[in-house]
Design a protein around this motif. Sequence first.
Motif, PDB file in Angstrom:
ATOM      1  N   PHE A   1       0.815  -1.209   0.000  1.00 45.40           N
ATOM      2  CA  PHE A   1       0.000   0.000   0.000  1.00 45.40           C
ATOM      3  C   PHE A   1       0.852   1.263   0.000  1.00 45.40           C
ATOM      4  CE2 PHE A   1      -2.097   3.320   2.511  1.00 45.40           C
ATOM      5  CZ  PHE A   1      -3.229   3.512   1.749  1.00 45.40           C
ATOM      6  N   LEU A   2       1.964   1.261   0.733  1.00 43.03           N
ATOM      7  CA  LEU A   2       2.741   2.482   0.894  1.00 43.03           C
ATOM      8  C   LEU A   2       3.882   2.597  -0.106  1.00 43.03           C
ATOM      9  CD1 LEU A   2       2.915   2.800   4.776  1.00 43.03           C
ATOM     10  CD2 LEU A   2       1.564   4.131   3.187  1.00 43.03           C
ATOM     11  N   SER A   3       4.624   1.510  -0.344  1.00 44.91           N
ATOM     12  CA  SER A   3       5.778   1.515  -1.258  1.00 44.91           C
ATOM     13  C   SER A   3       6.666   2.740  -1.024  1.00 44.91           C
ATOM     14  CB  SER A   3       5.317   1.471  -2.721  1.00 44.91           C
ATOM     15  OG  SER A   3       4.510   2.590  -3.046  1.00 44.91           O
ATOM     16  N   LEU A   4       7.212   2.838   0.176  1.00 43.88           N
ATOM     17  CA  LEU A   4       7.993   4.003   0.579  1.00 43.88           C
ATOM     18  C   LEU A   4       9.417   3.948   0.044  1.00 43.88           C
ATOM     19  CD1 LEU A   4       6.852   4.115   4.297  1.00 43.88           C
ATOM     20  CD2 LEU A   4       6.194   5.735   2.523  1.00 43.88           C
ATOM     21  N   THR A   5       9.963   5.105  -0.305  1.00 50.45           N
ATOM     22  CA  THR A   5      11.364   5.246  -0.707  1.00 50.45           C
ATOM     23  C   THR A   5      11.910   6.539  -0.119  1.00 50.45           C
ATOM     24  OG1 THR A   5      10.941   4.105  -2.807  1.00 50.45           O
ATOM     25  CG2 THR A   5      12.985   5.350  -2.635  1.00 50.45           C
ATOM     26  N   PHE A   6      13.107   6.446   0.478  1.00 47.36           N
ATOM     27  CA  PHE A   6      13.782   7.614   1.045  1.00 47.36           C
ATOM     28  C   PHE A   6      15.040   7.896   0.246  1.00 47.36           C
ATOM     29  CE2 PHE A   6      17.242   9.216   3.693  1.00 47.36           C
ATOM     30  CZ  PHE A   6      16.685  10.386   4.219  1.00 47.36           C
ATOM     31  N   GLY A   7      15.329   9.174   0.027  1.00 38.35           N
ATOM     32  CA  GLY A   7      16.535   9.547  -0.703  1.00 38.35           C
ATOM     33  C   GLY A   7      17.220  10.754  -0.090  1.00 38.35           C
ATOM     34  N   LEU A   8      18.550  10.717  -0.100  1.00 39.65           N
ATOM     35  CA  LEU A   8      19.383  11.851   0.326  1.00 39.65           C
ATOM     36  C   LEU A   8      20.148  12.333  -0.891  1.00 39.65           C
ATOM     37  CD1 LEU A   8      20.914  13.707   2.334  1.00 39.65           C
ATOM     38  CD2 LEU A   8      22.424  11.759   2.825  1.00 39.65           C
TER      39      LEU A   8
ATOM     40  N   PRO B   1      14.691   1.770   0.522  1.00 38.86           N
ATOM     41  CA  PRO B   1      15.468   0.541   0.649  1.00 38.86           C
ATOM     42  C   PRO B   1      16.601   0.449  -0.379  1.00 38.86           C
ATOM     43  CG  PRO B   1      13.101   0.088   0.673  1.00 38.86           C
ATOM     44  CD  PRO B   1      13.262   1.503   0.240  1.00 38.86           C
ATOM     45  N   LYS B   2      17.518  -0.460  -0.113  1.00 40.64           N
ATOM     46  CA  LYS B   2      18.728  -0.543  -0.915  1.00 40.64           C
ATOM     47  C   LYS B   2      18.425  -0.844  -2.370  1.00 40.64           C
ATOM     48  CE  LYS B   2      23.273  -2.777  -0.938  1.00 40.64           C
ATOM     49  NZ  LYS B   2      24.133  -3.779  -0.259  1.00 40.64           N
ATOM     50  N   GLU B   3      17.428  -1.686  -2.630  1.00 41.57           N
ATOM     51  CA  GLU B   3      17.104  -2.077  -3.997  1.00 41.57           C
ATOM     52  C   GLU B   3      16.202  -1.061  -4.706  1.00 41.57           C
ATOM     53  OE1 GLU B   3      18.332  -4.660  -5.660  1.00 41.57           O
ATOM     54  OE2 GLU B   3      19.574  -5.077  -3.917  1.00 41.57           O
TER      55      GLU B   3
ATOM     56  N   GLY C   1       3.366   5.655  -2.538  1.00 44.11           N
ATOM     57  CA  GLY C   1       2.327   5.383  -3.519  1.00 44.11           C
ATOM     58  C   GLY C   1       1.009   6.042  -3.177  1.00 44.11           C
ATOM     59  N   ARG C   2       0.935   6.714  -2.032  1.00 43.89           N
ATOM     60  CA  ARG C   2      -0.294   7.391  -1.611  1.00 43.89           C
ATOM     61  C   ARG C   2       0.023   8.835  -1.214  1.00 43.89           C
ATOM     62  NH1 ARG C   2      -1.506   3.333  -3.590  1.00 43.89           N
ATOM     63  NH2 ARG C   2      -3.107   1.825  -2.993  1.00 43.89           N
ATOM     64  N   PRO C   3      -0.922   9.750  -1.417  1.00 45.90           N
ATOM     65  CA  PRO C   3      -0.666  11.177  -1.133  1.00 45.90           C
ATOM     66  C   PRO C   3      -0.772  11.520   0.346  1.00 45.90           C
ATOM     67  CG  PRO C   3      -2.887  10.920  -1.976  1.00 45.90           C
ATOM     68  CD  PRO C   3      -2.262   9.552  -2.027  1.00 45.90           C
ATOM     69  N   ILE C   4       0.068  10.903   1.173  1.00 45.81           N
ATOM     70  CA  ILE C   4       0.054  11.160   2.623  1.00 45.81           C
ATOM     71  C   ILE C   4       1.110  12.222   2.934  1.00 45.81           C
ATOM     72  CG2 ILE C   4      -0.934   8.974   3.378  1.00 45.81           C
ATOM     73  CD1 ILE C   4       1.896   7.865   3.633  1.00 45.81           C
ATOM     74  N   PHE C   5       0.888  13.422   2.433  1.00 47.50           N
ATOM     75  CA  PHE C   5       1.908  14.463   2.482  1.00 47.50           C
ATOM     76  C   PHE C   5       2.250  14.873   3.916  1.00 47.50           C
ATOM     77  CE2 PHE C   5      -0.320  15.147  -1.624  1.00 47.50           C
ATOM     78  CZ  PHE C   5       0.736  14.827  -2.464  1.00 47.50           C
ATOM     79  N   LYS C   6       1.242  14.978   4.804  1.00 48.57           N
ATOM     80  CA  LYS C   6       1.520  15.381   6.183  1.00 48.57           C
ATOM     81  C   LYS C   6       2.423  14.369   6.874  1.00 48.57           C
ATOM     82  CE  LYS C   6      -2.742  17.985   7.050  1.00 48.57           C
ATOM     83  NZ  LYS C   6      -3.975  18.058   7.882  1.00 48.57           N
ATOM     84  N   VAL C   7       2.149  13.085   6.651  1.00 42.37           N
ATOM     85  CA  VAL C   7       2.947  12.033   7.280  1.00 42.37           C
ATOM     86  C   VAL C   7       4.373  12.058   6.747  1.00 42.37           C
ATOM     87  CG1 VAL C   7       3.202   9.536   7.531  1.00 42.37           C
ATOM     88  CG2 VAL C   7       0.938  10.584   7.719  1.00 42.37           C
TER      89      VAL C   7
ATOM     90  N   CYS D   1      15.969   4.924   9.033  1.00 47.25           N
ATOM     91  CA  CYS D   1      14.981   4.618   7.989  1.00 47.25           C
ATOM     92  C   CYS D   1      14.264   3.306   8.279  1.00 47.25           C
ATOM     93  CB  CYS D   1      15.656   4.556   6.627  1.00 47.25           C
ATOM     94  SG  CYS D   1      16.189   6.153   5.977  1.00 47.25           S
ATOM     95  N   ARG D   2      15.028   2.303   8.701  1.00 45.21           N
ATOM     96  CA  ARG D   2      14.400   1.029   9.058  1.00 45.21           C
ATOM     97  C   ARG D   2      13.328   1.227  10.133  1.00 45.21           C
ATOM     98  NH1 ARG D   2      19.285  -3.353   9.868  1.00 45.21           N
ATOM     99  NH2 ARG D   2      19.530  -3.968   7.681  1.00 45.21           N
ATOM    100  N   THR D   3      13.690   1.962  11.153  1.00 44.15           N
ATOM    101  CA  THR D   3      12.779   2.139  12.280  1.00 44.15           C
ATOM    102  C   THR D   3      11.543   2.938  11.884  1.00 44.15           C
ATOM    103  OG1 THR D   3      14.689   2.093  13.756  1.00 44.15           O
ATOM    104  CG2 THR D   3      12.627   2.913  14.657  1.00 44.15           C
ATOM    105  N   THR D   4      11.737   4.076  11.238  1.00 37.18           N
ATOM    106  CA  THR D   4      10.595   4.928  10.878  1.00 37.18           C
ATOM    107  C   THR D   4       9.702   4.257   9.842  1.00 37.18           C
ATOM    108  OG1 THR D   4      12.032   6.080   9.293  1.00 37.18           O
ATOM    109  CG2 THR D   4      11.729   7.083  11.454  1.00 37.18           C
ATOM    110  N   PHE D   5      10.291   3.587   8.870  1.00 34.27           N
ATOM    111  CA  PHE D   5       9.476   2.889   7.876  1.00 34.27           C
ATOM    112  C   PHE D   5       8.669   1.779   8.537  1.00 34.27           C
ATOM    113  CE2 PHE D   5      11.145   3.755   3.380  1.00 34.27           C
ATOM    114  CZ  PHE D   5      11.406   5.076   3.686  1.00 34.27           C
TER     115      PHE D   5
END
Length: 734
Positions: free
Chosen positions: A18-25, A63-65, A133-139, A275-279
Amino acid sequence: MSQTASEIVDPDKVEDGFLSLTFGLLHGPIVQFAAPPPGQSQASVIAMPQQLPLSVDPVFVFPKEASLPDSIAHFCFAPVLKLHEPSELTFTLTDSKGNELHGVSLQVLVPHPSSTKGSGPKHRPVAICMISGRPIFKVLSQLLRSLLPLVQHAKVPTTKRTRELKVRVSRNQYGLGLVMGQNNVVMSVEAGSMAAKERQVRPGDQITALDGEPLNGLKFSDALQRQQAAKEQAAKDAGKVYKAPSSSQHFILMTRTYEVVDEAAVHHDALLHACRTTFGLLRQREQDLKWLVENPFWLPSPIEPLFKAMDYNVTEIAYLIAACLTDQKVAIPPARLPPSALSYPPPLYPSSAPRMAPLISPSDGASQVLLISSEPDTLLPASNALRALLAPLIFSSTYIPYLPATLLASSDAQTLISDSTSPYLIGTHVGTTQTIAADGAALSTEIVIADFDRTELRPCLAPSSPFFPTSVSQLASSCPPVGALIRKLGPLCTKERFDEAAVQAACLEFLAGILNLKEGSLSDSVHPADAAARATWALLLDFEEDVRKRCERDKVVAPHAPLLKEKLKEGLGAALEGVCAKIGGAAAHAHRPGIGQAPKQPCAPFLSLIYASRAFRQWWLTEKSEASQEEQMIIKYREFDLNLTDHVADHRRALHLVEKTLLEALDEASSRALAEATAKFGIPALAASTPPKPVSTDALVSLMTAADAAHTAATPTVLTGGAKQPPAGASPMS
C-alpha cells in the motif's frame, strides 16, 4: 515473540504494498554565495541557478534495492532556498506504468568549512525526500523533519565514483554551449545555449568520445573541427559546395563523477537504522493510513488554499470547476514578473499591464489545465484542491501538480504545454512559461486563466462548445446547476470564515445532482427542453432494456449477453450527451425572453458538456458494484434523506481524530528512533524544527530576477564560482 519496528523492514527489499515508501538523500555541488556589501548582513533566502539539478547526486537511497526517478533532483530543490531553515516542496510524479508517486522534499543549505577569507560563505545544498504510492503528504513531511538532523547538523562523508554515459547533444550556429577545460572536462554550460536547454551535460563531465570516435587526448573542439573539415573535403571531392547546416546532432561518450555515502561510514549505518525504524513504524499503522486514504471524504491537502488564492471569489472558483468538468482549458499564469519576462494578449490584463509574449498555442480542445506560479509550494495544494472538488468524478489524465522550470528544455516544455492533444492538469513554475515565451508560442483564447497573484480570472474567450459561457457573469444564468452551487458557496467562503466541510458537501451535492439522472439537476428542471430531454432519455432506457432482455432470452445470443450489455451501456453514455446537446441546445437558441424577463436557460446544454467529458465517461462505464457504499450514498443522498453537510462534518471529525493520533504516534516514535541513532552513532540530538515561513511574492520575484540576470549575462555561470555580482537585495550563488 512480537517483532520490533526495526525488524519489520528488510533494507534489501522494495515493498510493493500500500505504501511503497522510498527515502533519498541528495547532495548538490559546493557553492559560494556573493559576499554582502559592507554594513549589510547576509540575505536570508538564496536564489538557486537553473543548472543546479544537473549537478545533484543521490548519495543514499532506502530501501537498498529501490531507485529514485531520474528527474527527482528537479523536484527536490526549490528555486529559492532559505538560509537558516528548511524549505519544503510537495510533488506528484507518474511512473512508467501510469501509477502516481507522491513525494515531499526538504532542502537545507549545509555550511561548508572550505570558505576562503574575504569571500562569501560556502554551502552545500542538501535535500532529503520521501516518495509514497499514496498522497500522505503530512505524514511524509513529519517523518522527513524527524530525519533532518541526520543530514543538517552532521557532515555526512561521501566517496566519489564514476560511470560512463552516452548522450545526444544538439549544436546550432553558435555551437554546443560548453566551456571546456583541460582533459576535455566540462567547466560550465553557457546560459541560453543548446546544452543548457537540453540539460544532458553538467560541469565536471569528461568527454571521451565523439560520434563513436575516441578522442585519445585530442581536444573536443579540435575533434569537432576535424569532423567539419572531413565533410567539406568529401563535398569538394564530389564536386559540390559544402553548406554547413544550421543545426546538427552528436553523440558523445563521457565519464561522470558522482558521490555516494560510504557504506563503511557510521553515518550510513545511522541513516539505515533511522529509515528502518521509521518505515517499520509507519507500516505498523498501514491500516489506519489505508482507511484514511480510501475514505471518500478524506482530502490529501486542504481546499482553502485554492479559494484563498482567488480571494474567496466563489463565482470564479465555480467557473474553474465548471471548466475542469467540461474539458475546457484552464491556466493559472504568473504575475508581477520582471518587465522583460513575458506579456499577455490585451484581453487578459488592462493596457497598463506589461506587454507580454504569448505562451500557449491553440490545440484541439482537450481538457488542459495549467497552473502557473512563482511560488512552487502553492501549486500542489491548489491543484489538489481543484481535483478534489471534482469528486466523485476522478481526473485520471496526466496530472503534474508541480513541473519545475529546470526539468524540460524549452522545446519539450512547449510540446507538453502548447502542442499536447491529451488532457492534463499541470502546475508549473514561472520559469517554464518564460522558456515557452522565448520561442514565440501563442496563448490560445480557449484557455481559462486564473492569476493567483492578482486574484484575477480570464474566462474562456473561445470555448470548444457554444454552451460554455465566455464570461464569469454569464455562468450562473447559462449554467443553472453551477448557479445553484455559487449560491450555496457564497456564505460558506469568506476571509473571516471558511467552512471546509460545508464547502466539500456543497460540491458533492452539485456533482450528485449531475450524476443522478433520476433525482438531480435534469429531473428537477421545469424547462420544456429539459423535459423533452428526459422523455427522450426514458425512451432510450426502455429500448436498451428491451434489447438486453431479448438477447438474454435467445439461447444463441445469451452467452454473449455480458459483452452486449457492456456495449449497450457505452452507447447509452454517448447517447445521453447527444440527447442533452441536441434537444437542450435547440431550445436554448430558440428561447427569447420577453421585456423585463431574465433569460431562463435549460440545464441540458451545460450537462451535455459534462456527459461528454472523459471523467464522466470513465465513471459511467465503471460498474456500480465497484463503487463504495459511501459513494452510492452521496449520489443518492436525496433518496436516503441524507444531510450531506452533517454527514461530511461527522466523517471529517473522525478522520481528523485518526490523523491526529497517527501523527502524534509517529512523532513520538521517530523521536525515539533518532535518539537511538544519536546514542549509537553519535549523531547530534534532534533540533526543534518549525514549518518554513512563506516568502512574499515580491521577494521571490526579486530573487528570481537576480538569478535570471546572472544566467543571461555574457559570462557563463559556473556552479563552483565566477558569476557576476547580482543586483542589491538578492543573494544568488556566485
